[in-house]
Enzyme design. Structure first.
Site, PDB file in Angstrom:
ATOM      1  N   ARG A  42      63.990  31.364-163.307  1.00 42.79           N
ATOM      2  CA  ARG A  42      64.511  29.994-163.831  1.00 42.79           C
ATOM      3  C   ARG A  42      65.642  30.292-164.757  1.00 42.79           C
ATOM      4  NH1 ARG A  42      58.577  28.705-164.457  1.00 42.79           N
ATOM      5  NH2 ARG A  42      58.169  27.292-162.502  1.00 42.79           N
ATOM      6  N   TYR A  76      61.614  23.782-160.853  1.00 43.30           N
ATOM      7  CA  TYR A  76      61.766  24.309-159.302  1.00 43.30           C
ATOM      8  C   TYR A  76      63.018  24.924-159.136  1.00 43.30           C
ATOM      9  CZ  TYR A  76      63.506  19.605-159.308  1.00 43.30           C
ATOM     10  OH  TYR A  76      64.102  18.381-159.807  1.00 43.30           O
ATOM     11  N   HIS A 126      57.608  54.021-178.228  1.00 40.31           N
ATOM     12  CA  HIS A 126      57.063  54.652-179.324  1.00 40.31           C
ATOM     13  C   HIS A 126      57.631  54.444-180.697  1.00 40.31           C
ATOM     14  CE1 HIS A 126      55.689  58.624-176.791  1.00 40.31           C
ATOM     15  NE2 HIS A 126      55.249  57.490-176.190  1.00 40.31           N
ATOM     16  N   PHE A 159      56.327  59.343-170.866  1.00 35.81           N
ATOM     17  CA  PHE A 159      55.580  58.648-169.989  1.00 35.81           C
ATOM     18  C   PHE A 159      56.034  58.396-168.661  1.00 35.81           C
ATOM     19  CE2 PHE A 159      53.377  54.516-168.884  1.00 35.81           C
ATOM     20  CZ  PHE A 159      52.298  54.794-168.184  1.00 35.81           C
ATOM     21  N   LYS A 196      49.863  51.962-178.872  1.00 29.93           N
ATOM     22  CA  LYS A 196      51.459  51.800-179.493  1.00 29.93           C
ATOM     23  C   LYS A 196      51.311  51.416-181.016  1.00 29.93           C
ATOM     24  CE  LYS A 196      52.633  53.505-175.664  1.00 29.93           C
ATOM     25  NZ  LYS A 196      53.512  53.269-174.616  1.00 29.93           N
ATOM     26  N   ARG A 253      55.673  36.690-167.839  1.00 33.99           N
ATOM     27  CA  ARG A 253      55.255  36.341-169.096  1.00 33.99           C
ATOM     28  C   ARG A 253      53.989  36.708-169.509  1.00 33.99           C
ATOM     29  NH1 ARG A 253      56.543  31.422-165.723  1.00 33.99           N
ATOM     30  NH2 ARG A 253      54.185  31.235-165.788  1.00 33.99           N
ATOM     31  N   ASP A 307      64.484  53.395-174.518  1.00 30.05           N
ATOM     32  CA  ASP A 307      63.104  53.350-174.403  1.00 30.05           C
ATOM     33  C   ASP A 307      62.223  53.697-175.803  1.00 30.05           C
ATOM     34  OD1 ASP A 307      60.265  53.141-173.827  1.00 30.05           O
ATOM     35  OD2 ASP A 307      60.503  54.653-171.857  1.00 30.05           O
ATOM     36  N   GLN A 332      51.195  47.970-175.524  1.00 30.45           N
ATOM     37  CA  GLN A 332      49.925  48.656-175.009  1.00 30.45           C
ATOM     38  C   GLN A 332      48.969  49.140-176.235  1.00 30.45           C
ATOM     39  OE1 GLN A 332      49.357  52.168-174.990  1.00 30.45           O
ATOM     40  NE2 GLN A 332      47.504  52.165-173.607  1.00 30.45           N
TER      41      GLN A 332
END
Ligand SMILES: *Cc1c(COP(=O)(O)O)cnc(C)c1O
Length: 407
Positions: free
Chosen positions: A228, A235, A173, A99, A199, A245, A170, A196
């Site tokens: 962070r 902050y 799959h 991909f 998958k 996230r 990767d 996704q």
């Protein structure tokens, strides 16, 4: 004389009489998400609670120490590359049969994707070709466990150690699949997964990285959470991160789905072995070979090589249309290797650290070319969740087409 059954594509009866739903779920998924909706706690800037719970579950499932979830399986690769310390102009070795994200994330971090050909028996990176492609600029190898079949990890890890390279698996799959008894994604420096919708583990969208390296973990967690650091104030931003996230809803859904994964993987593995044995008996059909260390294959795709000469010179794409019409969930796969995309041919990179000398117009990986144009046929993972009788019907559909086109 034997009568030749009319093909489903011409209005004949379909060989495969059922469909193969995906995703697989029941009321427990519905309740888990409904409970979360009722709680009103839909997101959590500290990635606590359900997200952290899922990360711990997934890391444990993979046999890795740490996991960091994020919005998708492209961003997860990006987090891994940045954490591995790539610098502008560094080279990253990728296969051309994957991909787009495997290669485009390399551009996104101002690095140069170097395409290395695949092994004809597995369609995974060929370690000998990888070795030949290593230069003093190479920094990372991204092996893709294509279709859920493991790469030759012993050879690749050995190459990486000898050359001071990082390995980012990767594993988009490869949820649940194993190499010599170890879960894929837990072998390299970082393993990257996608959730996704297509998958083998999904919440519609999402991604995750797993690692055993505490420093890489801390950096990827920080990059995912706007820079962070654990223990810092909301902050306090230490690193050039972004908000990558996932939501609590994704996390509860993934926790539920994860409880199904091992059993589903074992069903796909057994069906894949059986289907492989059935298809081995058909002239012109060659399933990709097992026996390269994949102790558990999760068959995100079941891939076989097609030889038109045994099917009256019927082009692959026509064959796949006929097979689909017979009711087999299948695809002819990528029409071209990745380097043929206009992105690479025209060098439309919009990032300015790629040397002028980089040129993809002359790249040619013969095995990947053949796989794309002539050979590779994919059957989707949800079909491998069927019964042995379903596997027999897939083989029968292929034989039916063969009888028809060679009559
Ligand atoms: C799906 C996929 C990705 C990217 O995942 P997304 O979640 O869609 O961003 C990366 N690599 C491979 C091989 C994939 O199949």
């Amino acid at each position: 004389m034997e009568t030749i059954a009319p093909l489903a594509i011409h209005g004949g009866e379909k060989t495969v009489g059922r469909s193969f739903p995906w995703p697989v779920f029941d009321e427990s998924e519905v309740e888990a998400v409904a409970d979360l909706v009722r709680s009103g706690r839909w997101g959590d800037p500290d990635c606590a609670d359900t997200v952290e719970t899922f990360e711990k579950e997934f890391a444990a499932y993979c046999g890795a120490r740490y996991a960091v979830s994020c919005v998708n399986g492209s961003v997860s690769l990006r987090l891994a590359l940045i954490a591995c310390g790539v610098r502008p102009g560094d080279e990253v070795i990728v296969p051309p049969y994957t991909f787009i994200a495997t290669a485009s994330v390399v551009l996104e971090v101002n690095c140069v994707p170097v395409f290395v050909d695949i092994d004809p028996d597995t369609y995974n990176l060929d370690p000998k070709a990888v070795e030949a492609a290593i230069t003093d600029k190479t920094r990372v190898i991204i092996p893709v466990h294509f279709a859920g079949q493991s790469c030759d990890m012993d050879a690749l890890m050995d190459l990486a150690h000898r050359n001071g390279l990082k390995v980012i698996e990767d594993a988009a799959h490869a949820h649940g699949a194993e190499y010599r008894g170890r879960k894929l994604g837990s072998i390299g420096d970082v393993g990257s997964f996608s959730f996704q919708s297509s998958k083998n583990l999904t919440a519609g969208e999402g991604g995750i990285v797993v690692t055993n390296d505490e420093a890489l973990y801390r950096m990827m967690a920080s990059l995912r959470n706007v820079g962070r650091m654990e223990g810092g104030q909301w902050y306090d931003h230490f690193n050039p991160g972004c908000n990558y996230r996932i939501t609590q809803m994704q996390a509860v859904l993934l926790s539920r789905q994860l409880t199904r994964l091992e059993k589903q993987t074992r069903v796909r593995d057994a069906n894949g072995r059986y289907l492989g044995a059935l298809l081995d008996g058909i002239d012109g059909i060659t399933p990709l070979t097992r026996g390269h260390g994949e102790t558990l294959h999760c068959y995100h795709l079941f891939i076989f090589r097609y030889e038109a000469s045994q099917f009256g010179q019927l082009p692959k794409r026509k064959f796949v249309e006929m097979l689909g019409a017979e009711g087999v969930p299948c695809s002819a796969g990528y029409p071209h290797p990745l380097y043929k995309q206009p992105l690479f041919q025209n060098k439309n990179f919009m990032c300015y650290a790629i040397p002028e000398t980089v040129d993809y117009t002359g790249v040619y990986c013969p095995v990947a070319e053949r796989a794309c144009l002539d050979e590779a046929v994919w059957i989707f993972q949800n079909a491998l969740l069927g019964t042995r009788e379903d596997m027999e019907s897939f083989a029968e559909a292929i034989r039916k087409i063969q009888r028809y086109v060679t009559a």
